[in-house]
Design a protein around this motif. Structure first.
Motif, PDB file in Angstrom:
ATOM      1  N   PRO A   1      16.183 -12.896  61.138  1.00  0.00           N
ATOM      2  CA  PRO A   1      16.153 -14.313  60.752  1.00  0.00           C
ATOM      3  C   PRO A   1      15.069 -14.572  59.708  1.00  0.00           C
ATOM      4  CG  PRO A   1      14.935 -14.007  62.787  1.00  0.00           C
ATOM      5  CD  PRO A   1      15.422 -12.645  62.374  1.00  0.00           C
ATOM      6  N   THR A   2      15.444 -15.155  58.592  1.00  0.00           N
ATOM      7  CA  THR A   2      14.493 -15.530  57.541  1.00  0.00           C
ATOM      8  C   THR A   2      14.890 -16.862  56.941  1.00  0.00           C
ATOM      9  OG1 THR A   2      15.722 -14.461  55.748  1.00  0.00           O
ATOM     10  CG2 THR A   2      14.109 -13.098  56.915  1.00  0.00           C
ATOM     11  N   LEU A   3      13.912 -17.501  56.324  1.00  0.00           N
ATOM     12  CA  LEU A   3      14.191 -18.725  55.582  1.00  0.00           C
ATOM     13  C   LEU A   3      15.076 -18.443  54.376  1.00  0.00           C
ATOM     14  CD1 LEU A   3      10.633 -20.345  55.610  1.00  0.00           C
ATOM     15  CD2 LEU A   3      12.605 -21.062  56.967  1.00  0.00           C
ATOM     16  N   SER A   4      15.043 -17.205  53.868  1.00  0.00           N
ATOM     17  CA  SER A   4      15.837 -16.867  52.690  1.00  0.00           C
ATOM     18  C   SER A   4      17.336 -17.018  52.938  1.00  0.00           C
ATOM     19  CB  SER A   4      15.526 -15.443  52.225  1.00  0.00           C
ATOM     20  OG  SER A   4      16.011 -14.481  53.143  1.00  0.00           O
ATOM     21  N   GLU A   5      17.750 -17.003  54.184  1.00  0.00           N
ATOM     22  CA  GLU A   5      19.172 -17.195  54.484  1.00  0.00           C
ATOM     23  C   GLU A   5      19.671 -18.568  54.039  1.00  0.00           C
ATOM     24  OE1 GLU A   5      20.425 -15.030  58.456  1.00  0.00           O
ATOM     25  OE2 GLU A   5      18.373 -15.817  58.646  1.00  0.00           O
ATOM     26  N   THR A   6      18.764 -19.531  53.948  1.00  0.00           N
ATOM     27  CA  THR A   6      19.169 -20.850  53.450  1.00  0.00           C
ATOM     28  C   THR A   6      19.657 -20.751  52.005  1.00  0.00           C
ATOM     29  OG1 THR A   6      16.922 -21.404  52.688  1.00  0.00           O
ATOM     30  CG2 THR A   6      17.500 -22.020  54.952  1.00  0.00           C
TER      31      THR A   6
ATOM     32  N   GLY B   1      20.008 -25.913  59.836  1.00  0.00           N
ATOM     33  CA  GLY B   1      20.984 -24.894  60.199  1.00  0.00           C
ATOM     34  C   GLY B   1      20.444 -23.483  60.168  1.00  0.00           C
ATOM     35  N   ASN B   2      19.135 -23.333  59.975  1.00  0.00           N
ATOM     36  CA  ASN B   2      18.527 -22.016  59.845  1.00  0.00           C
ATOM     37  C   ASN B   2      17.653 -21.705  61.057  1.00  0.00           C
ATOM     38  OD1 ASN B   2      15.792 -20.522  58.726  1.00  0.00           O
ATOM     39  ND2 ASN B   2      17.645 -19.661  57.819  1.00  0.00           N
TER      40      ASN B   2
END
Length: 480
Positions: free
Chosen positions: A460-465, A397-398
């Motif tokens: 957009p970053t992986l940190s949003e997960t 979802g990222n």
């Protein structure tokens, strides 16, 4: 007459050399003793060289899948000698850097094997062999030699060595520890890995990616035993998808050695026995502290299950003797040793310190997928009596994960339902060993779900997960 210091640290690994530098900063006349390597196992035969090997494996994996990114890489290949050579070069560079830092901070280096002869005094003799069982390593330029030295405070930071199981002793040829596994002369076609902690799975990933057929045998019901069960199950699926065979709830009970291979007997825990033949076996069944021949027991230092007992700030039950790092107990991690050493020396100085909180120490595994965690697992949180709110978010979802071609991953957050306290965070996927520090900081700041929900994460970053996992715990997830 013995040379006198305020502080002598026995062991120049991450805990030892960091403690020595901090001691010098605090105005102590300081020396550090080692028989083998500045930087210890971590810089020379552990954390750093394995990351260099894994980086080569990651790039090779990318080359093998270049077409999925619209690229052409021809026919990928590798030179094992150069892969190993790069790894050793990285280690040597950093070990040299440690020597520079010690010199810069006016820390004396004493070269040899140390033992505490009486309170405040150590004897250093020439090293008879290195931890590899090879001839002694020459002393660094400017190092002091064997002799008698005194210090008001002695800090033991001698680290750990591979655990050896009776009947399965490494021989350096067919049965390896992580030492031999880091410097293979040839690539084995088949490999058996005994143990599925961080060391075991990192080597399993490296050798599988480089073309070996790999089997992992783990005595416990799940691989990565210290990790959350859900994360470990996800990791197992990914490993099996890449062709690694995983056997859990089983143990290697014996090994027959051939000329160029081993045949291991596997007990499945249910009365069944089977045989596995492989070119090499890596024994990765944990480590044990290096507390032998230091004179600790003779001085009455309390030892519990092979670990030096301390008060959480490094002090033993014997005044003037301290212990940090692997010999002071789990988790046996370099960053724990460094932090523990700083707490210890600052306490000696009389500064206000807090005992080490082991629950706040992150754990990282650097295979692909990466695994990272901090705090309580779901099972441990329930055992502790917490009522829980649990959030999960899948990398699929990222947007950044999809753009990277890394859509398989999971972030799991565990909160106390009554207080909103973040009890634990568990992650698997691309770059999670870099992301976990966000949750570490949050836990140290006693952050609740409210602050995490209202924090703005860049896109957009992986940190949003991470953010989405917190949102999911409270019924507010957006992209899933």
């Amino acid at each position: 007459m013995a040379d006198s210091y305020d502080v002598i640290i026995i062991g120049a690994g991450p805990g030892g050399y960091v403690t020595a530098i901090r001691a010098a900063q605090l105005g102590f006349k300081t020396a550090v003793v080692d028989r083998e390597h500045l930087g210890g196992i971590c810089l020379n035969w552990g954390c750093i060289p394995t990351k260099a090997l894994l980086r080569s494996a990651d790039i090779y994996h990318g080359m093998l899948h270049a077409e999925s990114y619209g690229l052409s890489a021809g026919t990928p290949g590798f030179d094992l000698g150069k892969v190993v050579g790069r790894s050793r070069g990285v280690s040597n560079q950093l070990a040299t850097g440690v020597g520079f830092l010690l010199k810069k901070n006016k820390v004396d280096v004493i070269w040899g094997e140390a033992s505490i002869t009486k309170l405040g005094e150590i004897a250093v003799k020439p090293a008879t062999k290195s931890a590899l069982g090879r001839p002694p390593i020459p002393a660094p330029k400017g190092a002091l030699g064997p002799g008698s030295y005194t210090a008001k405070n002695i800090i033991v930071a001698t680290g750990a060595r591979p655990r050896v199981l009776p009947g399965l002793e490494p021989d350096g040829k067919l049965i390896w520890t992580y030492y031999e596994a880091m410097v293979p002369e040839t690539m084995p076609k088949t490999l058996l890995v005994m143990g599925s902690g961080a060391i075991g799975v990192e080597f399993a990933y490296f050798y599988r990616t480089m073309g070996a057929e790999v089997t992992i045998v783990e005595v416990l019901p799940q691989i990565l035993p210290v990790e959350d069960a859900e994360i470990a199950a996800h990791a197992r699926k990914r490993f099996e998808k890449m062709g690694i065979k995983v056997i859990t709830g089983a143990k290697v009970t014996g090994v027959e050695k051939g000329e160029s291979s081993i045949t291991a007997t596997i007990d499945d825990g249910k009365g069944g026995l089977s045989k596995i033949t492989a070119d090499r076996l890596i024994s990765a069944v944990g480590v044990v502290g290096n507390i032998d021949n230091l004179g600790l027991e003779k001085l009455g230092v309390k030892i519990e299950r092979g670990i030096v007992a301390t008060d959480g700030k490094g002090a033993t039950n014997v005044p003037g003797i301290y212990a940090i790092g692997d010999i002071a107990g789990a988790p046996m991690l370099a960053h724990k040793a460094e932090h523990e050493g700083v707490i210890c020396i600052e306490t000696i100085k009389g500064l206000h310190t807090h005992a080490l909180d082991r629950a706040m120490i992150p754990g990282c595994t650097y295979c692909n997928p990466q695994i990272a965690s901090v705090g309580l697992t779901e099972a441990k949180a329930k055992e502790a009596g917490h009522e829980l709110k649990i959030g999960r978010f899948n990398f699929i979802g990222n947007g950044k994960a999809i753009a990277l071609g890394e859509p398989e991953g999971l972030v799991k957050t565990i909160f106390d339902a009554k207080t909103g306290q973040l009890l634990g965070a568990h992650m698997i996927g691309a770059e999670v060993t870099e992301l976990i520090q966000g949750f570490v900081v949050a836990m140290n700041c006693e952050t609740t779900e409210e602050e995490l929900i209202h924090a703005v994460f860049p896109h957009p970053t992986l940190s949003e997960t991470m953010h989405e996992s917190v949102l999911d715990a409270y019924g507010r997830v957006v992209h899933m």
